[in-house]
Scaffold this active site. Structure first.
Site, PDB file in Angstrom:
ATOM      1  N   ILE A 180       0.857  -1.192   0.000  1.00  0.00           N
ATOM      2  CA  ILE A 180       0.000   0.000   0.000  1.00  0.00           C
ATOM      3  C   ILE A 180       0.893   1.244   0.000  1.00  0.00           C
ATOM      4  CG2 ILE A 180      -1.692   1.321   1.337  1.00  0.00           C
ATOM      5  CD1 ILE A 180      -2.826  -1.295   2.371  1.00  0.00           C
ATOM      6  N   HIS A 183       1.625   7.587   0.593  1.00  0.00           N
ATOM      7  CA  HIS A 183       1.136   8.908   0.219  1.00  0.00           C
ATOM      8  C   HIS A 183      -0.370   8.889  -0.107  1.00  0.00           C
ATOM      9  CE1 HIS A 183       1.996   7.170  -3.772  1.00  0.00           C
ATOM     10  NE2 HIS A 183       1.125   8.057  -4.242  1.00  0.00           N
ATOM     11  N   CYS A 204     -13.779  -0.921   0.968  1.00  0.00           N
ATOM     12  CA  CYS A 204     -13.017  -1.603  -0.091  1.00  0.00           C
ATOM     13  C   CYS A 204     -13.903  -2.743  -0.572  1.00  0.00           C
ATOM     14  CB  CYS A 204     -11.656  -2.070   0.422  1.00  0.00           C
ATOM     15  SG  CYS A 204     -11.722  -3.035   1.949  1.00  0.00           S
TER      16      CYS A 204
END
Length: 268
Positions: A180, A183, A204
């Site tokens: 993952i 930022h 998700c």
């Protein structure tokens, strides 16, 4: 002592024996008087007098024994009771008829739905049957963490409800090469910490890993200990716990998340 009575020939057609019956105490009983023999005229006169006596002795009913004043009082009391019954008895317009309560539509939350904080929710991927539930939440925004485009059914729902869609397409942590990006999580947290986007739903596919990582990083901003952050992550991940997700949460530097305190929620 016996008495013999001789009946004349012309009076043999009718014989009425008049017997005097009087109840006396036993010690005052008098000797029996022999029955008298009477003719037809005497019998008719006796019958008439007995009928008159029975009528005199016949008790009067309640209506005959009441005088005019009592009758007037009864009429007044009857009219008063009737007026009272008219006052106390409700009219048809005053009667409240129970109206059956319409059965409301059943609300079905999405998979793994829960509240993260006031105004912030998490879940798995919603479908059409979850839309009434989401509509009931009054959502302003949805934060979507999957690389694929949002489904047409859900796009129709967010457009109809004027919900803003924030799409941060990231893949879950998987060994050895998929991680993952930090930022993207930082940018998602800045969106999440703006109360102008609340109520907001994070989701998700299953509401376990990517959603769990974002919520875990939010808990670090809230200064939760890692013990309780990981406990929350495991409760939603179940048997699909990923060590890389927990490692990502532990190493995430939440000081890089810059947001406006004026627009931040009061639980940060």
């Amino acid at each position: 002592m016996s008495h013999s009575i001789t009946i004349p020939q012309e009076q043999k057609t009718l014989q009425i024996i008049k017997v005097h019956q009087v109840d006396y105490p036993h010690h005052l009983l008098i000797p029996h008087k022999p029955p008298e023999v009477i003719n037809n005229k005497q019998a008719q006169s006796l019958q008439t007098s007995s009928d008159q006596g029975s009528e005199e002795k016949k008790p009067n009913d309640g209506s005959q024994s009441l005088n005019q004043n009592e009758i007037q009082n009864l009429k007044q009391s009857g009219s008063q009771s009737q007026s009272q019954s008219q006052v106390t008895s409700p009219s048809l317009s005053q009667v409240q008829i129970p109206v059956p309560i319409p059965r409301k539509k059943l609300l079905i939350p999405p998979l793994n739905f829960a509240m993260v904080a006031p105004g912030v929710y998490r879940s798995g991927y919603p479908n059409r049957k979850n839309h009434p539930f989401l509509q009931n939440l009054g959502l302003k925004s949805i934060l979507y963490l999957v690389p694929e485009e949002y489904s047409a059914v859900n796009m129709e729902f967010v457009d109809k409800q004027s919900i803003k869609l924030f799409h941060f397409g990231i893949s879950g942590n998987k060994e050895p090469f998929v991680h993952i990006p930090s930022h993207v999580i930082e940018e998602a947290l800045r969106t999440l910490l703006d109360v102008g986007n609340h109520p907001i739903l994070i989701h998700c596919n299953k509401g376990k890993h990517r959603t769990g990582c974002l919520v875990g990083c939010l808990r670090k901003i809230q200064r939760w200990s890692l013990t309780y952050i990981f406990d929350e992550y495991r409760r939603f991940a179940g048997a699909k716990i990923r060590l890389l997700d927990q490692q990502f949460i532990e190493l995430f530097d939440h000081s890089n998340v810059h947001f406006k305190l004026s627009s931040a929620p009061n639980w940060v």
